[in-house]
Scaffold this motif. Sequence first.
Motif, PDB file in Angstrom:
ATOM      1  N   LEU A 167       0.858  -1.175   0.000  1.00 33.35           N
ATOM      2  CA  LEU A 167       0.000   0.000   0.000  1.00 33.35           C
ATOM      3  C   LEU A 167       0.895   1.227   0.000  1.00 33.35           C
ATOM      4  O   LEU A 167       1.697   1.421   0.920  1.00 33.35           O
ATOM      5  CB  LEU A 167      -0.909   0.019   1.232  1.00 33.35           C
ATOM      6  CG  LEU A 167      -1.878   1.209   1.318  1.00 33.35           C
ATOM      7  CD1 LEU A 167      -2.939   1.115   0.223  1.00 33.35           C
ATOM      8  CD2 LEU A 167      -2.541   1.274   2.694  1.00 33.35           C
ATOM      9  N   VAL A 168       0.799   2.026  -1.055  1.00 30.79           N
ATOM     10  CA  VAL A 168       1.567   3.263  -1.177  1.00 30.79           C
ATOM     11  C   VAL A 168       0.615   4.412  -0.856  1.00 30.79           C
ATOM     12  O   VAL A 168      -0.390   4.600  -1.550  1.00 30.79           O
ATOM     13  CB  VAL A 168       2.150   3.426  -2.591  1.00 30.79           C
ATOM     14  CG1 VAL A 168       3.039   4.653  -2.654  1.00 30.79           C
ATOM     15  CG2 VAL A 168       2.906   2.172  -3.012  1.00 30.79           C
ATOM     16  N   LEU A 220       3.704   0.620   2.797  1.00 28.83           N
ATOM     17  CA  LEU A 220       3.406  -0.443   3.755  1.00 28.83           C
ATOM     18  C   LEU A 220       3.397  -1.786   3.046  1.00 28.83           C
ATOM     19  O   LEU A 220       2.876  -1.909   1.931  1.00 28.83           O
ATOM     20  CB  LEU A 220       2.054  -0.203   4.428  1.00 28.83           C
ATOM     21  CG  LEU A 220       1.977   1.068   5.278  1.00 28.83           C
ATOM     22  CD1 LEU A 220       1.032   2.059   4.628  1.00 28.83           C
ATOM     23  CD2 LEU A 220       1.546   0.764   6.700  1.00 28.83           C
ATOM     24  N   THR A 221       3.954  -2.812   3.705  1.00 24.80           N
ATOM     25  CA  THR A 221       4.102  -4.129   3.077  1.00 24.80           C
ATOM     26  C   THR A 221       3.780  -5.230   4.069  1.00 24.80           C
ATOM     27  O   THR A 221       4.160  -5.157   5.241  1.00 24.80           O
ATOM     28  CB  THR A 221       5.547  -4.327   2.573  1.00 24.80           C
ATOM     29  OG1 THR A 221       5.938  -3.218   1.761  1.00 24.80           O
ATOM     30  CG2 THR A 221       5.666  -5.600   1.756  1.00 24.80           C
ATOM     31  N   THR A 222       3.088  -6.272   3.583  1.00 28.02           N
ATOM     32  CA  THR A 222       2.838  -7.476   4.371  1.00 28.02           C
ATOM     33  C   THR A 222       2.603  -8.631   3.416  1.00 28.02           C
ATOM     34  O   THR A 222       2.481  -8.440   2.200  1.00 28.02           O
ATOM     35  CB  THR A 222       1.624  -7.290   5.308  1.00 28.02           C
ATOM     36  OG1 THR A 222       1.555  -8.364   6.239  1.00 28.02           O
ATOM     37  CG2 THR A 222       0.310  -7.236   4.509  1.00 28.02           C
ATOM     38  N   GLU A 227      -5.808  -4.584   6.480  1.00 27.41           N
ATOM     39  CA  GLU A 227      -4.790  -4.555   7.526  1.00 27.41           C
ATOM     40  C   GLU A 227      -3.770  -3.452   7.271  1.00 27.41           C
ATOM     41  O   GLU A 227      -3.336  -2.768   8.199  1.00 27.41           O
ATOM     42  CB  GLU A 227      -4.098  -5.912   7.616  1.00 27.41           C
ATOM     43  CG  GLU A 227      -4.999  -7.028   8.141  1.00 27.41           C
ATOM     44  CD  GLU A 227      -4.334  -8.393   8.052  1.00 27.41           C
ATOM     45  OE1 GLU A 227      -3.168  -8.451   7.604  1.00 27.41           O
ATOM     46  OE2 GLU A 227      -4.967  -9.392   8.418  1.00 27.41           O
ATOM     47  N   LEU A 228      -3.389  -3.261   6.016  1.00 26.36           N
ATOM     48  CA  LEU A 228      -2.437  -2.207   5.693  1.00 26.36           C
ATOM     49  C   LEU A 228      -3.037  -0.833   5.919  1.00 26.36           C
ATOM     50  O   LEU A 228      -2.367   0.093   6.404  1.00 26.36           O
ATOM     51  CB  LEU A 228      -1.962  -2.351   4.245  1.00 26.36           C
ATOM     52  CG  LEU A 228      -1.110  -3.584   3.936  1.00 26.36           C
ATOM     53  CD1 LEU A 228      -0.772  -3.645   2.454  1.00 26.36           C
ATOM     54  CD2 LEU A 228       0.166  -3.587   4.761  1.00 26.36           C
ATOM     55  N   GLU A 229      -4.309  -0.668   5.571  1.00 24.40           N
ATOM     56  CA  GLU A 229      -4.968   0.623   5.795  1.00 24.40           C
ATOM     57  C   GLU A 229      -5.072   0.928   7.289  1.00 24.40           C
ATOM     58  O   GLU A 229      -4.868   2.074   7.715  1.00 24.40           O
ATOM     59  CB  GLU A 229      -6.351   0.617   5.146  1.00 24.40           C
ATOM     60  CG  GLU A 229      -6.291   0.607   3.619  1.00 24.40           C
ATOM     61  CD  GLU A 229      -7.652   0.402   2.972  1.00 24.40           C
ATOM     62  OE1 GLU A 229      -8.600   0.014   3.699  1.00 24.40           O
ATOM     63  OE2 GLU A 229      -7.772   0.636   1.753  1.00 24.40           O
ATOM     64  N   GLN A 230      -5.385  -0.084   8.095  1.00 27.86           N
ATOM     65  CA  GLN A 230      -5.440   0.114   9.540  1.00 27.86           C
ATOM     66  C   GLN A 230      -4.059   0.439  10.101  1.00 27.86           C
ATOM     67  O   GLN A 230      -3.917   1.284  10.993  1.00 27.86           O
ATOM     68  CB  GLN A 230      -6.008  -1.137  10.206  1.00 27.86           C
ATOM     69  CG  GLN A 230      -7.475  -1.398   9.888  1.00 27.86           C
ATOM     70  CD  GLN A 230      -7.943  -2.765  10.365  1.00 27.86           C
ATOM     71  OE1 GLN A 230      -7.225  -3.468  11.080  1.00 27.86           O
ATOM     72  NE2 GLN A 230      -9.149  -3.155   9.972  1.00 27.86           N
ATOM     73  N   ALA A 231      -3.022  -0.240   9.560  1.00 27.74           N
ATOM     74  CA  ALA A 231      -1.653   0.022  10.010  1.00 27.74           C
ATOM     75  C   ALA A 231      -1.241   1.455   9.691  1.00 27.74           C
ATOM     76  O   ALA A 231      -0.529   2.098  10.487  1.00 27.74           O
ATOM     77  CB  ALA A 231      -0.691  -0.967   9.362  1.00 27.74           C
ATOM     78  N   GLU A 257      -5.274  12.426  18.411  1.00 24.82           N
ATOM     79  CA  GLU A 257      -6.149  13.454  17.832  1.00 24.82           C
ATOM     80  C   GLU A 257      -5.719  13.873  16.430  1.00 24.82           C
ATOM     81  O   GLU A 257      -6.210  14.872  15.905  1.00 24.82           O
ATOM     82  CB  GLU A 257      -6.190  14.687  18.760  1.00 24.82           C
ATOM     83  CG  GLU A 257      -6.603  14.384  20.190  1.00 24.82           C
ATOM     84  CD  GLU A 257      -7.968  13.717  20.253  1.00 24.82           C
ATOM     85  OE1 GLU A 257      -8.875  14.137  19.520  1.00 24.82           O
ATOM     86  OE2 GLU A 257      -8.113  12.759  21.040  1.00 24.82           O
ATOM     87  N   SER A 258      -4.811  13.139  15.838  1.00 21.19           N
ATOM     88  CA  SER A 258      -4.293  13.499  14.516  1.00 21.19           C
ATOM     89  C   SER A 258      -5.418  13.633  13.494  1.00 21.19           C
ATOM     90  O   SER A 258      -6.347  12.824  13.446  1.00 21.19           O
ATOM     91  CB  SER A 258      -3.306  12.437  14.027  1.00 21.19           C
ATOM     92  OG  SER A 258      -2.957  12.663  12.685  1.00 21.19           O
ATOM     93  N   THR A 259      -5.310  14.669  12.683  1.00 19.24           N
ATOM     94  CA  THR A 259      -6.297  14.896  11.608  1.00 19.24           C
ATOM     95  C   THR A 259      -5.633  14.900  10.242  1.00 19.24           C
ATOM     96  O   THR A 259      -6.215  15.361   9.268  1.00 19.24           O
ATOM     97  CB  THR A 259      -7.022  16.234  11.820  1.00 19.24           C
ATOM     98  OG1 THR A 259      -6.057  17.299  11.877  1.00 19.24           O
ATOM     99  CG2 THR A 259      -7.825  16.223  13.122  1.00 19.24           C
ATOM    100  N   SER A 260      -4.385  14.393  10.169  1.00 15.57           N
ATOM    101  CA  SER A 260      -3.678  14.373   8.886  1.00 15.57           C
ATOM    102  C   SER A 260      -4.336  13.359   7.959  1.00 15.57           C
ATOM    103  O   SER A 260      -4.316  12.157   8.237  1.00 15.57           O
ATOM    104  CB  SER A 260      -2.203  14.016   9.087  1.00 15.57           C
ATOM    105  OG  SER A 260      -1.556  14.981   9.882  1.00 15.57           O
ATOM    106  N   PRO A 261      -4.922  13.816   6.848  1.00 16.24           N
ATOM    107  CA  PRO A 261      -5.629  12.876   5.966  1.00 16.24           C
ATOM    108  C   PRO A 261      -4.690  12.132   5.021  1.00 16.24           C
ATOM    109  O   PRO A 261      -3.569  12.573   4.752  1.00 16.24           O
ATOM    110  CB  PRO A 261      -6.561  13.793   5.178  1.00 16.24           C
ATOM    111  CG  PRO A 261      -5.788  15.085   5.078  1.00 16.24           C
ATOM    112  CD  PRO A 261      -5.015  15.204   6.375  1.00 16.24           C
ATOM    113  N   CYS A 262      -5.165  11.008   4.549  1.00 18.88           N
ATOM    114  CA  CYS A 262      -4.491  10.294   3.456  1.00 18.88           C
ATOM    115  C   CYS A 262      -5.033  10.871   2.152  1.00 18.88           C
ATOM    116  O   CYS A 262      -6.239  10.864   1.901  1.00 18.88           O
ATOM    117  CB  CYS A 262      -4.770   8.804   3.547  1.00 18.88           C
ATOM    118  SG  CYS A 262      -3.987   7.844   2.223  1.00 18.88           S
ATOM    119  N   LEU A 263      -4.141  11.382   1.312  1.00 22.61           N
ATOM    120  CA  LEU A 263      -4.554  12.070   0.093  1.00 22.61           C
ATOM    121  C   LEU A 263      -4.655  11.143  -1.113  1.00 22.61           C
ATOM    122  O   LEU A 263      -5.356  11.461  -2.083  1.00 22.61           O
ATOM    123  CB  LEU A 263      -3.562  13.195  -0.229  1.00 22.61           C
ATOM    124  CG  LEU A 263      -3.388  14.274   0.842  1.00 22.61           C
ATOM    125  CD1 LEU A 263      -2.303  15.251   0.421  1.00 22.61           C
ATOM    126  CD2 LEU A 263      -4.702  15.009   1.086  1.00 22.61           C
TER     127      LEU A 263
END
Length: 495
Positions: free
Chosen positions: A329-330, A386-388, A397-401, A413-419
Motif C-alpha cells: 500500500l503506497v 506499507l508491506t505485508t 490490515e495495511l490501511e489500519q496500520a 487526535e491526529s487529523t492528517s488525511p491520506c490524500l
Amino acid sequence: MESLGDEPWDVVIVGTGLQQSLLALALSRSKKRVLHTDPNDYYGQHEAALTLQDAERFAAKYAAASSGEGDEKKQSVLRNATVWKPDDAEAQGLKFPRAYSLALAPQIIHTKSKLLSSLVSSRAYRQVEFLAVGSFYVYEPAKDGSDPKLSRIPSSREDVFSSQSIPARSKRSLMKFLKFVLEFDSDDQKPLWEDHADAPLTDFLTAQFKLEDGLKRYVVALTMALDGKASVRPGLAAINRHLTSLGTFGPGFCAVYPKWGGLSEVAQVACRAGAVGGGIYMLDTGATPKSSDENEKASLGLSNDITVQANSIVSGQETTTGDQAISRLVAVVKSPLNSLFQVLVEGAPTPTVAVVALQSTPSPIYALVHSSDTGECPVGQCVVYLTTMTTNGSKNELEQALTMLVKAVEGEESTSPCLYQLYYEQAIGDGKPTTEKLGATSALSFPPLSATLAFEDSDLEAVKTAWSLVMGDECDEETYLVFEDREGADAEDDV
C-alpha cells in the motif's frame, strides 16, 4: 526505423526493469549491438516510479489477478491493483500528478550491498543521488492509559548504553548478542548456532542470550522478515548485514535510498549508460518472439510492425504459477511526520527514510516512511510504503496500520488525511531465471526481484548469468561491470 531489421542484434532486451537495465550497463562497453525495448512509455517496468497519472494506468493494467484457464492459469507478477483518493483530495492538498513519484520498488540498499559496489566499479554511481536511511522503529500499542508510540531500535553500542528504557541487566544481554552477531559466521561462533540454523530465531534468543520479549521484538524487527518465520541462519545474516553496514559511508546510518524513486532511478541511470555505449532504446514498443526454424535465429515482431532478428533475447517474467505474494500500500499523507527524520548522531546526514515494524503477528507489517526530500512528494507531505504478506484481508490490515502509524507519530487526535493510495500485490518468485531455445537463439527470462524491504544481492546473480550468455566466448569475468572513466568524465564529480 526500417534499418533496425537489416542485421541481427547481438541481444534484444525486453523491458527496462532493474535487472534488464543492469545488463545493458554491463554490455555498454562491449561493442555488442544492443536493442532495448519496453512496452511502457516509462523506464523501470516492475521497478518503475509512477506519477499519479501513471499510477492510474498501472492500476487499470494490473487490476486482474490472473490469465489463462484451468491448468494453464497463471498469476501476473503484479496484480489486484487499485487506486483511491478522497473526493476532495485536491482541496485537501493533493498536488498535480507529476509532483509525485511513487516507487514500485522502494527497497533500501545496505551500504555493504554488491549493488553499490557494482555502481561504483562501473562509474554509474555518479549519476545517482543517494540519501540516508535513518532510524528503525517498533510500534508500541497503547497500554496502562498511555498513548501508542514508536520505540527506536538500538542497534549500536552507543544506542544501547544511551537508552533510558532498557534495564542495565538487559543491556548487558543485548550487548552480548550484538557482539556475537558481528562475528556469527566465524569458526569460533558457528558451533553456537549451526545446530539450530533452521529453528525460530526467537527461541534461539531466549535460550542462548536470555533476551526478554521486548528486546526480542527489536532484534526480529531488524531482520525485516515478512513471513513472520525468521529462522536462525537467515535472521543472523540479516542482522549482521545491518550492523556491519553502519558507518560505512558516514555516521548514523546503515543503508541508503536513491532519490526520485528508488530502484527506478538506478534502472534509468543504467539505461543511460547503455545508450551512451551505443544501445538503441525504444519505449512504448512491445516485442513478441516469433517461431523459428531450429537452425535459424529467432525473430521478434515489434509493436511498430518492424521485425528484428536476435542472437540472444533477454526479458523479464510477467507471470508466475505460484500463489504466494506480498501486498503493498503506497499512501500519500498530508503531514511531513518530521519526528521520524531527526538527526540523532553528531555529523550524520538528515535521514529521508524511516523503517517502522508495525505488527509482528500473524504476519508482520512494515512501513517505509519517505520524507519529501526523496523527491517523491511535495514539501509538507510524505509517502508511506506499507508491506505485508498477501491474505484475504491484507488490504484492510495495511490501511489500519497506516492509521496506527500516523496516530503514533502525531497523537490520537491526529487529523492528517491520506490524500492518495495505490494498492497492489506482487508475486514472490523462486529467484531463478528461465532459459530456452528459440530456433538457434538463446532466450533468458529474469525472475521477479526478491519481494523484500531491503535489496538482496542474490538478485544480481541472474544479471551476470545473462551477461555471460550474451558475451559467449568473449566472456571475461574480470571485466564484468568494471570500467574506466570515459574520456572527459570528471573524476571529482561524486554525488
